[in-house]
Design a protein around this motif. Structure first.
Motif, PDB file in Angstrom:
ATOM      1  N   ARG A   1       0.873  -1.180   0.000  1.00  0.00           N
ATOM      2  CA  ARG A   1       0.000   0.000   0.000  1.00  0.00           C
ATOM      3  C   ARG A   1       0.906   1.226   0.000  1.00  0.00           C
ATOM      4  N   PHE A   2       0.810   2.047  -1.022  1.00  0.00           N
ATOM      5  CA  PHE A   2       1.703   3.192  -1.178  1.00  0.00           C
ATOM      6  C   PHE A   2       0.967   4.479  -0.823  1.00  0.00           C
ATOM      7  N   SER A   3       1.593   5.294   0.004  1.00  0.00           N
ATOM      8  CA  SER A   3       1.034   6.604   0.335  1.00  0.00           C
ATOM      9  C   SER A   3       1.887   7.733  -0.223  1.00  0.00           C
ATOM     10  N   HIS A   4       2.957   7.372  -0.942  1.00  0.00           N
ATOM     11  CA  HIS A   4       3.839   8.381  -1.536  1.00  0.00           C
ATOM     12  C   HIS A   4       4.545   7.742  -2.731  1.00  0.00           C
ATOM     13  N   PRO A   5       4.797   8.521  -3.805  1.00  0.00           N
ATOM     14  CA  PRO A   5       5.478   7.962  -4.976  1.00  0.00           C
ATOM     15  C   PRO A   5       6.823   7.317  -4.670  1.00  0.00           C
ATOM     16  N   SER A   6       7.543   7.840  -3.687  1.00  0.00           N
ATOM     17  CA  SER A   6       8.852   7.269  -3.377  1.00  0.00           C
ATOM     18  C   SER A   6       8.722   5.827  -2.888  1.00  0.00           C
ATOM     19  N   GLN A   7       7.618   5.516  -2.187  1.00  0.00           N
ATOM     20  CA  GLN A   7       7.407   4.149  -1.730  1.00  0.00           C
ATOM     21  C   GLN A   7       7.190   3.202  -2.911  1.00  0.00           C
ATOM     22  N   ALA A   8       6.452   3.669  -3.906  1.00  0.00           N
ATOM     23  CA  ALA A   8       6.230   2.852  -5.100  1.00  0.00           C
ATOM     24  C   ALA A   8       7.539   2.625  -5.847  1.00  0.00           C
ATOM     25  N   GLN A   9       8.378   3.645  -5.941  1.00  0.00           N
ATOM     26  CA  GLN A   9       9.662   3.521  -6.635  1.00  0.00           C
ATOM     27  C   GLN A   9      10.559   2.510  -5.935  1.00  0.00           C
ATOM     28  N   VAL A  10      10.614   2.593  -4.612  1.00  0.00           N
ATOM     29  CA  VAL A  10      11.445   1.652  -3.854  1.00  0.00           C
ATOM     30  C   VAL A  10      10.951   0.222  -4.055  1.00  0.00           C
ATOM     31  N   ALA A  11       9.635   0.055  -4.184  1.00  0.00           N
ATOM     32  CA  ALA A  11       9.063  -1.279  -4.364  1.00  0.00           C
ATOM     33  C   ALA A  11       9.240  -1.807  -5.785  1.00  0.00           C
ATOM     34  N   GLY A  12       9.686  -0.920  -6.702  1.00  0.00           N
ATOM     35  CA  GLY A  12       9.943  -1.376  -8.076  1.00  0.00           C
ATOM     36  C   GLY A  12       8.912  -0.974  -9.093  1.00  0.00           C
TER      37      GLY A  12
ATOM     38  N   SER B   1      16.314  14.641 -28.192  1.00  0.00           N
ATOM     39  CA  SER B   1      14.969  14.575 -28.750  1.00  0.00           C
ATOM     40  C   SER B   1      14.030  13.964 -27.721  1.00  0.00           C
ATOM     41  N   VAL B   2      12.723  14.041 -27.986  1.00  0.00           N
ATOM     42  CA  VAL B   2      11.743  13.450 -27.070  1.00  0.00           C
ATOM     43  C   VAL B   2      11.978  11.944 -26.938  1.00  0.00           C
ATOM     44  N   ALA B   3      12.267  11.281 -28.058  1.00  0.00           N
ATOM     45  CA  ALA B   3      12.507   9.838 -28.017  1.00  0.00           C
ATOM     46  C   ALA B   3      13.728   9.515 -27.164  1.00  0.00           C
ATOM     47  N   GLN B   4      14.788  10.300 -27.294  1.00  0.00           N
ATOM     48  CA  GLN B   4      15.989  10.076 -26.488  1.00  0.00           C
ATOM     49  C   GLN B   4      15.706  10.342 -25.010  1.00  0.00           C
ATOM     50  N   GLN B   5      14.876  11.339 -24.733  1.00  0.00           N
ATOM     51  CA  GLN B   5      14.520  11.600 -23.336  1.00  0.00           C
ATOM     52  C   GLN B   5      13.741  10.435 -22.735  1.00  0.00           C
ATOM     53  N   GLN B   6      12.929   9.775 -23.548  1.00  0.00           N
ATOM     54  CA  GLN B   6      12.218   8.599 -23.045  1.00  0.00           C
ATOM     55  C   GLN B   6      13.197   7.479 -22.691  1.00  0.00           C
ATOM     56  N   VAL B   7      14.277   7.368 -23.454  1.00  0.00           N
ATOM     57  CA  VAL B   7      15.315   6.392 -23.116  1.00  0.00           C
ATOM     58  C   VAL B   7      15.879   6.701 -21.734  1.00  0.00           C
ATOM     59  N   VAL B   8      16.098   7.977 -21.458  1.00  0.00           N
ATOM     60  CA  VAL B   8      16.618   8.384 -20.148  1.00  0.00           C
ATOM     61  C   VAL B   8      15.624   8.014 -19.042  1.00  0.00           C
ATOM     62  N   GLU B   9      14.336   8.231 -19.296  1.00  0.00           N
ATOM     63  CA  GLU B   9      13.317   7.862 -18.308  1.00  0.00           C
ATOM     64  C   GLU B   9      13.347   6.353 -18.034  1.00  0.00           C
ATOM     65  N   ILE B  10      13.515   5.569 -19.085  1.00  0.00           N
ATOM     66  CA  ILE B  10      13.568   4.119 -18.900  1.00  0.00           C
ATOM     67  C   ILE B  10      14.833   3.727 -18.144  1.00  0.00           C
ATOM     68  N   ALA B  11      15.957   4.390 -18.435  1.00  0.00           N
ATOM     69  CA  ALA B  11      17.195   4.124 -17.688  1.00  0.00           C
ATOM     70  C   ALA B  11      17.003   4.441 -16.207  1.00  0.00           C
ATOM     71  N   LYS B  12      16.255   5.504 -15.896  1.00  0.00           N
ATOM     72  CA  LYS B  12      15.949   5.829 -14.501  1.00  0.00           C
ATOM     73  C   LYS B  12      15.195   4.680 -13.830  1.00  0.00           C
ATOM     74  N   ALA B  13      14.292   4.055 -14.588  1.00  0.00           N
ATOM     75  CA  ALA B  13      13.534   2.927 -14.034  1.00  0.00           C
ATOM     76  C   ALA B  13      14.440   1.737 -13.774  1.00  0.00           C
ATOM     77  N   LEU B  14      15.395   1.511 -14.674  1.00  0.00           N
ATOM     78  CA  LEU B  14      16.270   0.355 -14.515  1.00  0.00           C
ATOM     79  C   LEU B  14      17.238   0.529 -13.354  1.00  0.00           C
ATOM     80  N   VAL B  15      17.638   1.760 -13.083  1.00  0.00           N
ATOM     81  CA  VAL B  15      18.629   1.971 -12.031  1.00  0.00           C
ATOM     82  C   VAL B  15      18.062   1.656 -10.653  1.00  0.00           C
ATOM     83  N   VAL B  16      16.740   1.671 -10.526  1.00  0.00           N
ATOM     84  CA  VAL B  16      16.114   1.320  -9.244  1.00  0.00           C
ATOM     85  C   VAL B  16      15.506  -0.083  -9.310  1.00  0.00           C
ATOM     86  N   ASP B  17      15.924  -0.857 -10.319  1.00  0.00           N
ATOM     87  CA  ASP B  17      15.449  -2.240 -10.466  1.00  0.00           C
ATOM     88  C   ASP B  17      13.929  -2.319 -10.526  1.00  0.00           C
ATOM     89  N   ALA B  18      13.326  -1.475 -11.366  1.00  0.00           N
ATOM     90  CA  ALA B  18      11.868  -1.497 -11.505  1.00  0.00           C
ATOM     91  C   ALA B  18      11.399  -2.843 -12.039  1.00  0.00           C
TER      92      ALA B  18
END
Length: 491
Positions: free
Chosen positions: A70-81, A144-161
C-alpha cells in the motif's frame, strides 16, 4: 501460466463524493505488455496514480511480487519497483543524462557525489537499452523526445523497476522514433519487466500488447487477449459503437473550387498542384518526412511558397504570412495544439477569441455560442477554466472554436485527433463533417489511414516532398501505402 507480477483487486476511489473507480481488477505478468484503454474519464489515470503512490485507494488490494503493498507516496512505489513514465516527461533539462538518471539516488564516496560512478553506470544502462546516439554527459535539453524517453527508462532500470507504466508514450514521437520505443519495450520484456501501456492509439495496442484491459466510467469492461479481439471489437467495448458507424455520414454537396495551388513550391516542396472545393474533405497521407506538414505550413503562409501560384475563389492571391492567409479565409489547426494552438494558462474564453482579437473582429462574437457549437463538455463554468486543465479532446474543440470565431472558408487540419480518446475523436469527426456541410473546404492531414478513408472524399498521397497520387476517399490502406512508398501508385 506465470504468476502475476502485479495484482490490483477490487480497487475503488472517489473524489469529493464522485466515484471515479469502482471495483477494478488488473493484473500484470512478468515480461508482459498489458495495454490499458478507455475514453477520457474512464479512470485509467486514477488507477495508474494509485499504483504509483500518488493517490491511495478507498478500498481494494495491491500485490506486487506476491506481497501485499500500500503506497502513500510515490517514493514508496519507486522503492518497491514501480516506475511510471508520464506523457509529459519530468526530466531536468539543464542537467546531464547521468544526473537525471541518478537524481535523488546519487552515489557518493567520502561524502562527495561520485560522478565517475554515475556516468559509468549510466553508460552501461544506455548500452543495455541499445542507445548509442548520446552519452551520459549530454545535457537532457539537447536530446529529442525519443531520447529523453530512453533516459526515463534508464531511470527505471537503475532502481530495479519490476513494473514500468507508460502513459501515451508515442504522443510526441515521429514514426522512426516509435520504432525505437518498440525495441526498448521488447528489451524490457526480455528482462522480465512488466509493462503497463496506456494509449489511445489502438494499432499500438495490437503491435505490442499480449492483453488489453478496457475501462469505461470507472468500471472494468473486460480483460482480453489481443489475439482474441480486433480493432472494431475493441472500439465497440470502449464506446458502445461499431467502427462502421464511427465516422459520421456525408451530408454535404461539393461546390466550386475555393483554394487552388498550381506548380507551387519552395525549398522543401516541389510542384504542388491541388484543388479544394467548397464542402469537400481532402485527406493528405504520407510517411513521416514526406512533406505533409510542410504543405500545410506553406498554404497558410508560415513557410510561404516561393514558386507557382495560389488562387482563392479564382483570384490569384499572395499568401506570405499567416495573417494574409486568415484574411484570405484560411484557418489552420496545427498538429501540436499545446505549443502552437493554445495559451494553456489562459481561460477557455480567451483562447476561443485569440484569432478574433488579433484581427480586431471579436465585436459581436458570443463565446457561449462558440463553445456550444463545438460541443465543449464541462458545464456552464467551462469557459472560465484554464485550458491546461481540459482533456485533449476538449482542448482540440477550443482550438476549433478559435477558428470558427472568424468564419474561415478553408480549414486545414494537421493530425486533428492526435492524443485524444476514441469518444472525443467521434466528436471531432462530427464537427468536421458539420463544417463541410456548411460549405467549408477541409484539408485533413493524418497518420491514421482508417481516419482518412472514413472521412475524406479524396486522398492526396505525398512522397519526397511532392504530391504523387490523388486517390478516391474509399481507397484501401494498401493502395494508399503503395503510393506512399513506390514510384508508381497502385491501380
Amino acid at each position: 501460466m506465470a504468476a502475476p507480477l502485479l495484482a490490483m483487486r477490487n480497487v475503488s476511489k472517489s473524489f469529493f463524493g464522485n466515484e471515479v473507480l469502482s471495483g477494478v481488477d488488473l493484473d500484470l505478468r512478468p515480461g508482459e505488455v498489458h495495454a490499458l484503454v478507455g475514453e477520457n474519464g474512464a479512470g485509467k489515470s486514477t488507477l495508474m496514480k494509485i499504483l504509483a503512490g500518488v493517490h491511495e485507494p478507498d478500498s481494494g488490494e495491491i500485490e506486487l511480487g506476491g506481497e501485499q503493498v500500500r503506497f502513500s507516496h510515490p517514493s514508496q512505489a519507486q522503492v518497491a519497483g514501480v516506475a511510471i513514465i508520464y506523457q509529459e516527461l519530468t526530466l531536468l533539462g539543464e542537467r546531464t543524462v547521468a544526473e537525471n538518471v541518478f537524481l535523488g539516488r546519487e552515489p557518493s564516496r567520502f561524502g562527495v557525489i561520485d560522478r565517475r560512478k554515475m556516468e559509468t553506470e549510466t553508460t552501461r544502462l544506455l548500452e543495455e537499452l541499445g542507445e548509442r546516439s548520446f552519452t551520459s554527459r549530454r545535457l537532457v535539453r539537447q536530446l529529442s523526445v525519443a531520447q529523453q524517453q530512453v533516459v526515463e527508462i534508464a531511470k527505471a532500470l537503475v532502481v530495479d523497476a519490476r513494473v514500468v507504466v507508460m502513459d501515451e508514450p508515442t504522443a510526441s514521437l515521429a514514426d522512426h522514433e516509435v520504432e525505437l520505443l518498440y525495441k526498448l519495450i521488447h528489451r524490457l520484456q526480455a528482462r522480465g519487466i512488466g509493462v503497463l501501456y496506456v494509449s489511445h492509439r489502438l494499432r499500438e495496442v495490437f503491435d505490442l500488447a499480449q492483453r488489453v484491459t478496457v475501462l469505461k466510467d470507472g468500471r472494468l469492461v473486460s480483460t482480453t487477449d489481443t489475439e482474441a479481439i480486433d480493432i472494431p471489437g475493441l472500439v465497440r467495448l470502449m464506446v458502445g459503437r461499431d467502427l462502421e458507424s464511427f465516422f459520421p455520414p456525408r451530408e454535404s454537396d461539393i461546390g466550386d473550387v475555393l483554394l487552388e495551388a498550381s506548380g507551387a513550391g519552395h525549398r522543401r516542396l516541389r510542384d504542388v498542384d491541388l484543388r479544394l472545393h467548397a464542402g469537400e474533405i481532402v485527406g493528405v497521407a504520407g510517411l513521416q518526412g514526406s512533406g505533409r506538414t510542410s504543405l500545410a505550413r506553406a498554404l497558410f503562409g508560415v513557410e510561404p511558397f516561393t514558386t507557382g501560384e495560389i488562387r482563392v475563389d479564382g483570384r490569384r492571391t499572395r499568401i506570405t504570412s499567416p495573417r494574409r492567409a486568415i484574411k484570405a479565409g484560411l484557418g489552420y489547426v496545427t498538429e501540436d495544439r499545446k505549443s502552437e494552438g493554445l495559451a494553456l494558462r489562459q481561460q477557455v474564453r480567451h483562447n476561443a477569441l485569440l484569432v478574433a482579437h488579433a484581427l480586431h473582429r471579436s465585436a459581436g462574437v458570443s463565446v457561449s455560442e462558440l463553445l456550444t457549437s463545438v460541443e465543449l463538455t464541462g458545464g456552464p463554468d467551462s469557459a472560465s477554466r484554464e485550458v491546461r486543465f481540459l482533456s485533449g479532446g476538449n482542448q482540440q474543440k477550443v482550438v476549433l472554436a478559435k477558428w470558427l470565431a472568424v468564419r474561415p472558408r478553408v480549414l486545414i487540419f494537421d493530425e486533428p485527433t492526435r492524443g485524444i480518446d476514441v469518444g472525443a475523436k467521434f466528436a471531432i469527426y462530427t464537427l468536421i463533417r458539420a463544417l463541410s456541410a456548411q460549405g467549408v473546404a477541409i484539408l485533413m492531414i493524418s497518420s491514421e489511414l482508417q481516419e482518412l478513408i472514413g472521412m475524406a472524399d479524396r486522398i492526396l498521397v505525398m512522397r519526397d516532398h511532392r504530391i504523387v497520387a490523388d486517390l478516391p476517399g474509399d481507397s484501401t490502406e494498401e493502395a494508399i501505402m503503395h503510393a506512399a512508398v513506390h514510384e508508381e501508385a497502385a491501380p
